[in-house]
Scaffold this motif. Structure first.
Motif, PDB file in Angstrom:
ATOM      1  N   ALA A   1       0.810  -1.219   0.000  1.00  0.00           N
ATOM      2  CA  ALA A   1       0.000   0.000   0.000  1.00  0.00           C
ATOM      3  C   ALA A   1       0.843   1.268   0.000  1.00  0.00           C
ATOM      4  CB  ALA A   1      -0.927  -0.005   1.216  1.00  0.00           C
ATOM      5  N   GLU A   2       1.964   1.257   0.713  1.00  0.00           N
ATOM      6  CA  GLU A   2       2.729   2.494   0.893  1.00  0.00           C
ATOM      7  C   GLU A   2       3.165   3.126  -0.423  1.00  0.00           C
ATOM      8  OE1 GLU A   2       6.557   4.212   3.396  1.00  0.00           O
ATOM      9  OE2 GLU A   2       5.813   2.190   3.785  1.00  0.00           O
ATOM     10  N   PRO A   3       3.794   2.383  -1.350  1.00  0.00           N
ATOM     11  CA  PRO A   3       4.183   3.041  -2.607  1.00  0.00           C
ATOM     12  C   PRO A   3       3.002   3.461  -3.481  1.00  0.00           C
ATOM     13  CG  PRO A   3       4.712   0.687  -2.659  1.00  0.00           C
ATOM     14  CD  PRO A   3       4.329   1.017  -1.258  1.00  0.00           C
ATOM     15  N   LEU A   4       1.830   2.910  -3.214  1.00  0.00           N
ATOM     16  CA  LEU A   4       0.629   3.315  -3.948  1.00  0.00           C
ATOM     17  C   LEU A   4      -0.042   4.539  -3.330  1.00  0.00           C
ATOM     18  CD1 LEU A   4      -0.987  -0.216  -4.538  1.00  0.00           C
ATOM     19  CD2 LEU A   4       0.099   1.241  -6.274  1.00  0.00           C
ATOM     20  N   GLY A   5       0.501   4.995  -2.205  1.00  0.00           N
ATOM     21  CA  GLY A   5      -0.100   6.133  -1.524  1.00  0.00           C
ATOM     22  C   GLY A   5      -1.389   5.785  -0.816  1.00  0.00           C
ATOM     23  N   LEU A   6      -1.537   4.511  -0.441  1.00  0.00           N
ATOM     24  CA  LEU A   6      -2.763   4.041   0.199  1.00  0.00           C
ATOM     25  C   LEU A   6      -2.508   3.683   1.654  1.00  0.00           C
ATOM     26  CD1 LEU A   6      -4.158   1.625  -2.564  1.00  0.00           C
ATOM     27  CD2 LEU A   6      -4.665   4.058  -2.239  1.00  0.00           C
TER      28      LEU A   6
END
Length: 453
Positions: free
Chosen positions: A125-130
């Protein structure tokens, strides 16, 4: 909700065969296992809006997690779930991310499984901005702002739900729950456990309440998720009176299930809309649009996934009464029910606490719980009166199991968050309301950061 599958193609020849489906789930106590299911809302970290299926949303999450040895589950060529080693990841209608865990022997294993899953979700999720937050009801978004996932059965439910209740679409798009799935040894054991767990499910709803906000503000509920279920579809939810009737067992439940309205028949990778029809008519070859066709045992298993009673009988029992919550509280939910139901002395003590109550009595409490929580009525008092007695029973049940972790602690440690409430601490919902009125200054948005896994 379950991922699709063709299932067992054996033709159904009568009610006793359906009863045999449930009986096949019986197992000796030494083979009892714990299966957990937990859901969480996705949100974009920059603006807190729910992520769509694509681009850069739920599909990307599935593909990212799937790269670590998971096999994809497809619906018309689109990934809508994952499976690996007896566990699965599935999507609720608005993209609520769900882990249906594998079968664990101990609560310690269950915790390790949850910790590993949450780490996996965070990494993707983190690199997706989620981000992802386990809460019982979406604290901010309107129903119209929630996305829809490309899963065939959800299109059928979306069309049907407004015909049978006012809150069905909210249930689909704006709620998250935690469930624990537990075994039974025999028909008699199933009946005991189902009656006790149905009787106490409202207590669990109150204890694990974690959804006091509606579209950015408190609305007087402690569990908006539970409030939604009071008017979703009464024909398939709530507390079925048949469970408390004399002679109840596998066959009586099978007969009850035949009259629960259907949603679909799954054939050749496609969902056929049969919403509102009775499975009993399907067995008679009189299903509208499929006249002359007869169901298989796989169809019956699919139909059972559309029964949303507070405790659901399959080849195991699903405890369905709680809001999704913090990882510690989700572990405590499993610990509470394992402690009550997996030790015979504990189960007997729990039976004594609920003896004499009818389904009608329990529905009165159930109706009050969403807004009153632990102050909802119970016999001549309140649900709060059950807190210490029930935790003592669950504690004794877990102690009797004697299963320790690497540090030598037994499973009772997983009840610690509930002990804090029993000693006067706030429930999750009460904690969030205090934050809203205090540190947050009437702004609900900080809940996403504070509740994020």
């Amino acid at each position: 909700m379950s991922n699709p599958g063709e299932g067992d193609l054996t033709p159904i020849d009568g009610l006793s065969q359906l009863a045999g489906y449930f009986e096949a789930g019986c197992k000796p106590a030494e083979k009892f296992r714990i299966g957990t299911e937990h859901e969480k809302f996705g949100f974009r970290r920059d603006d807190l809006t729910p992520p769509p299926y694509e681009p850069g949303g739920i599909r990307a999450m599935l593909e990212g997690i799937g790269a670590d040895g998971w096999s994809p589950i497809l619906d018309k060529g689109q990934p809508i779930g994952l499976t690996r080693d007896g566990a699965s990841v599935s999507l609720e209608p608005a993209g609520q991310f769900e882990l249906s865990g594998g079968l664990c022997r101990t609560l310690h294993e269950t915790k390790a499984e949850l910790d590993a899953h949450l780490a996996e979700v965070r990494a993707v999720a983190e690199p997706l901005g989620l981000g992802f937050a386990p809460l019982g009801f979406h604290p901010l978004a309107t129903q119209a702002e929630m996305p829809w996932m490309p899963k065939g059965r959800y299109g059928i439910m979306r069309r049907y739900m407004p015909k049978v209740g006012t809150r069905g679409l909210d249930m689909m798009t704006r709620t998250c729950t935690v469930q624990v799935n537990l075994d039974f040894a025999s028909e008699t054991d199933m009946v005991r456990k189902l009656r006790v767990s149905l009787a106490l499910q409202s207590f669990a709803t109150a204890l694990f309440a974690n959804s006091p906000f509606y579209e950015g503000k408190p609305n007087g509920a402690l569990s908006n998720r539970a409030l939604v279920w009071t008017d979703t579809d009464k024909a398939r939810s709530g507390i079925p009176a048949v469970v408390f009737e004399e002679g109840f067992g596998f066959e009586r439940f099978s007969d009850f299930a035949l009259d629960v309205p259907m949603y679909f028949v799954y054939r050749d990778g496609h969902y056929i809309d049969t919403a509102g029809a009775a499975f009993r008519d399907f067995m008679a070859g009189k299903l509208p649009g499929l006249e002359g066709q007869y169901p298989t045992m796989g169809d019956f298993a699919d139909h059972l996934t559309t029964i949303f009673t507070d405790v659901r009988l399959k080849r195991f029992l699903e405890m369905r009464g709680a809001d999704a919550g913090s990882p510690a509280m989700m572990g405590a939910f499993s610990a509470f029910w394992v402690g009550l139901l997996y030790d015979d002395a504990a189960l007997t003590a729990a039976e004594d606490l609920v003896r004499g109550l009818t389904a009608a009595d329990l529905m009165v409490t159930r109706a009050a719980v969403p807004t009153q929580g632990l102050d909802a009525p119970w016999r001549q008092g309140k649900l709060r009166d059950l807190l210490k007695p029930l935790l003592a029973i669950a504690d004794s049940g877990l102690a009797a199991r004697g299963l320790t972790n690497a540090d030598g602690a037994d499973e009772r440690i997983h009840l610690d968050p509930l002990r804090a409430i029993a000693e006067g601490g706030p429930t999750q919902a009460e904690h969030w309301l205090s934050r809203f009125k205090g540190a947050w200054g009437g702004d609900v948005r900080p809940i996403f950061a504070e509740a994020a896994i």
